[in-house]
Design a protein around this motif. Structure first.
Motif, PDB file in Angstrom:
ATOM      1  N   TRP A   6      52.441  26.493  43.373  1.00 35.82           N
ATOM      2  CA  TRP A   6      51.320  26.432  44.303  1.00 35.82           C
ATOM      3  C   TRP A   6      50.219  27.381  43.851  1.00 35.82           C
ATOM      4  O   TRP A   6      50.424  28.258  43.009  1.00 35.82           O
ATOM      5  CB  TRP A   6      51.753  26.711  45.728  1.00 35.82           C
ATOM      6  N   ILE A   7      49.048  27.129  44.408  1.00 32.62           N
ATOM      7  CA  ILE A   7      47.858  27.911  44.069  1.00 32.62           C
ATOM      8  C   ILE A   7      47.346  28.578  45.333  1.00 32.62           C
ATOM      9  O   ILE A   7      47.197  27.926  46.368  1.00 32.62           O
ATOM     10  CB  ILE A   7      46.754  27.003  43.493  1.00 32.62           C
ATOM     11  N   ASP A   8      47.084  29.860  45.239  1.00 34.55           N
ATOM     12  CA  ASP A   8      46.460  30.575  46.345  1.00 34.55           C
ATOM     13  C   ASP A   8      44.950  30.374  46.225  1.00 34.55           C
ATOM     14  O   ASP A   8      44.273  31.062  45.448  1.00 34.55           O
ATOM     15  CB  ASP A   8      46.830  32.060  46.286  1.00 34.55           C
ATOM     16  N   CYS A  12      41.706  32.181  43.868  1.00 34.53           N
ATOM     17  CA  CYS A  12      41.234  31.488  42.666  1.00 34.53           C
ATOM     18  C   CYS A  12      39.773  31.837  42.431  1.00 34.53           C
ATOM     19  O   CYS A  12      38.948  31.757  43.336  1.00 34.53           O
ATOM     20  CB  CYS A  12      41.393  29.971  42.831  1.00 34.53           C
ATOM     21  N   MET A  13      39.451  32.236  41.187  1.00 32.03           N
ATOM     22  CA  MET A  13      38.073  32.616  40.863  1.00 32.03           C
ATOM     23  C   MET A  13      37.394  31.555  39.990  1.00 32.03           C
ATOM     24  O   MET A  13      36.385  31.823  39.349  1.00 32.03           O
ATOM     25  CB  MET A  13      38.041  33.981  40.192  1.00 32.03           C
ATOM     26  N   SER A  14      37.961  30.353  39.977  1.00 32.44           N
ATOM     27  CA  SER A  14      37.323  29.197  39.339  1.00 32.44           C
ATOM     28  C   SER A  14      37.092  29.387  37.842  1.00 32.44           C
ATOM     29  O   SER A  14      36.122  28.869  37.300  1.00 32.44           O
ATOM     30  CB  SER A  14      35.992  28.852  40.026  1.00 32.44           C
ATOM     31  N   GLY A  16      38.768  28.109  35.495  1.00 32.85           N
ATOM     32  CA  GLY A  16      38.990  26.828  34.816  1.00 32.85           C
ATOM     33  C   GLY A  16      40.086  26.851  33.773  1.00 32.85           C
ATOM     34  O   GLY A  16      40.354  25.833  33.133  1.00 32.85           O
ATOM     35  N   ARG A  17      40.729  27.962  33.593  1.00 33.95           N
ATOM     36  CA  ARG A  17      41.748  28.071  32.543  1.00 33.95           C
ATOM     37  C   ARG A  17      42.895  27.082  32.760  1.00 33.95           C
ATOM     38  O   ARG A  17      43.297  26.369  31.841  1.00 33.95           O
ATOM     39  CB  ARG A  17      42.269  29.519  32.502  1.00 33.95           C
ATOM     40  N   CYS A  18      43.409  27.046  33.956  1.00 31.02           N
ATOM     41  CA  CYS A  18      44.546  26.159  34.221  1.00 31.02           C
ATOM     42  C   CYS A  18      44.137  24.695  34.080  1.00 31.02           C
ATOM     43  O   CYS A  18      44.895  23.877  33.547  1.00 31.02           O
ATOM     44  CB  CYS A  18      45.130  26.426  35.604  1.00 31.02           C
ATOM     45  N   ARG A  27      43.619  20.615  38.737  1.00 26.14           N
ATOM     46  CA  ARG A  27      42.259  20.070  38.725  1.00 26.14           C
ATOM     47  C   ARG A  27      41.421  20.918  39.672  1.00 26.14           C
ATOM     48  O   ARG A  27      41.958  21.750  40.429  1.00 26.14           O
ATOM     49  CB  ARG A  27      42.267  18.605  39.166  1.00 26.14           C
ATOM     50  N   PHE A  28      40.112  20.700  39.618  1.00 26.83           N
ATOM     51  CA  PHE A  28      39.221  21.361  40.561  1.00 26.83           C
ATOM     52  C   PHE A  28      38.992  20.481  41.778  1.00 26.83           C
ATOM     53  O   PHE A  28      38.880  19.259  41.650  1.00 26.83           O
ATOM     54  CB  PHE A  28      37.861  21.649  39.913  1.00 26.83           C
ATOM     55  N   ASP A  29      38.888  21.113  42.943  1.00 21.06           N
ATOM     56  CA  ASP A  29      38.457  20.359  44.117  1.00 21.06           C
ATOM     57  C   ASP A  29      36.929  20.330  44.127  1.00 21.06           C
ATOM     58  O   ASP A  29      36.265  20.764  43.174  1.00 21.06           O
ATOM     59  CB  ASP A  29      39.060  20.943  45.402  1.00 21.06           C
ATOM     60  N   ILE A  33      37.513  24.957  43.201  1.00 22.76           N
ATOM     61  CA  ILE A  33      38.708  25.773  43.392  1.00 22.76           C
ATOM     62  C   ILE A  33      39.874  24.939  42.861  1.00 22.76           C
ATOM     63  O   ILE A  33      39.949  23.727  43.115  1.00 22.76           O
ATOM     64  CB  ILE A  33      38.927  26.108  44.882  1.00 22.76           C
ATOM     65  N   ALA A  34      40.753  25.588  42.120  1.00 25.28           N
ATOM     66  CA  ALA A  34      41.868  24.841  41.527  1.00 25.28           C
ATOM     67  C   ALA A  34      42.817  24.330  42.604  1.00 25.28           C
ATOM     68  O   ALA A  34      43.060  24.993  43.615  1.00 25.28           O
ATOM     69  CB  ALA A  34      42.615  25.731  40.542  1.00 25.28           C
ATOM     70  N   GLU A  35      43.330  23.138  42.357  1.00 23.52           N
ATOM     71  CA  GLU A  35      44.366  22.565  43.206  1.00 23.52           C
ATOM     72  C   GLU A  35      45.318  21.790  42.305  1.00 23.52           C
ATOM     73  O   GLU A  35      45.011  21.496  41.143  1.00 23.52           O
ATOM     74  CB  GLU A  35      43.760  21.649  44.275  1.00 23.52           C
ATOM     75  N   ALA A  64      46.447  33.693  40.818  1.00 28.78           N
ATOM     76  CA  ALA A  64      46.431  32.730  41.929  1.00 28.78           C
ATOM     77  C   ALA A  64      47.533  31.685  41.844  1.00 28.78           C
ATOM     78  O   ALA A  64      47.791  30.999  42.824  1.00 28.78           O
ATOM     79  CB  ALA A  64      45.071  32.033  41.972  1.00 28.78           C
ATOM     80  N   ILE A  65      48.146  31.554  40.674  1.00 30.83           N
ATOM     81  CA  ILE A  65      49.147  30.495  40.488  1.00 30.83           C
ATOM     82  C   ILE A  65      50.537  31.092  40.655  1.00 30.83           C
ATOM     83  O   ILE A  65      50.862  32.120  40.052  1.00 30.83           O
ATOM     84  CB  ILE A  65      49.005  29.853  39.096  1.00 30.83           C
ATOM     85  N   HIS A  66      51.323  30.438  41.477  1.00 25.79           N
ATOM     86  CA  HIS A  66      52.675  30.923  41.761  1.00 25.79           C
ATOM     87  C   HIS A  66      53.690  29.854  41.397  1.00 25.79           C
ATOM     88  O   HIS A  66      53.494  28.671  41.675  1.00 25.79           O
ATOM     89  CB  HIS A  66      52.807  31.287  43.242  1.00 25.79           C
TER      90      HIS A  66
HETATM   91  S1  SF4 Z   1      43.914  29.092  39.545  1.00 25.24           S
HETATM   92 FE1  SF4 Z   1      43.113  28.206  37.620  1.00 25.24          FE
HETATM   93  S2  SF4 Z   1      40.867  28.047  37.959  1.00 25.24           S
HETATM   94 FE2  SF4 Z   1      41.702  29.462  39.517  1.00 25.24          FE
HETATM   95  S3  SF4 Z   1      41.473  31.492  38.609  1.00 25.24           S
HETATM   96 FE3  SF4 Z   1      43.536  30.783  38.106  1.00 25.24          FE
HETATM   97  S4  SF4 Z   1      43.358  29.834  36.072  1.00 25.24           S
HETATM   98 FE4  SF4 Z   1      41.281  30.027  36.925  1.00 25.24          FE
END
Ligand code: SF4
Length: 76
Positions: A6-8, A12-14, A16-18, A27-29, A33-35, A64-66
């Motif tokens: 899941w993503i918090d 997320c600071m956008s 775009g790495r993930c 993907r971005f919403d 913001i990543a989702e 942000a990614i767990h």
């Molecule tokens: S969740 Fe993805 S887009 Fe958001 S800060 Fe982390 S790597 Fe970047």
């Protein structure tokens, strides 16, 4: 093996790495913001590409990614 990803979105600071590294999963919403991609099969992805999911956790600059592996959080 059960994986939970899941993503918090609050942190997320956008960057775009993930999204760039693993577009099958992230993907971005509309607000950039990543989702998670809605039909992504996280268990299958985990079985085939565990290293890529762990790298996504570790490479997220916002933490942000767990990812949980059988209920245990993978450390960033
Ligand atoms: S969740 Fe993805 S887009 Fe958001 S800060 Fe982390 S790597 Fe970047």
């Amino acid at each position: 093996m059960t994986a939970k990803l899941w993503i918090d979105s609050d942190v997320c600071m956008s960057s775009g790495r993930c999204v760039a590294d693993l577009p099958r999963v992230f993907r971005f919403d509309d607000e950039e913001i990543a989702e998670l991609v809605p039909d992504a099969d996280i268990d299958a992805e985990f079985d085939a590409h565990r290293d890529l999911l762990v790298a996504a956790v570790r490479n997220c600059p916002a933490g942000a990614i767990h990812l949980q592996e059988d209920g245990v959080e993978v450390e960033a």
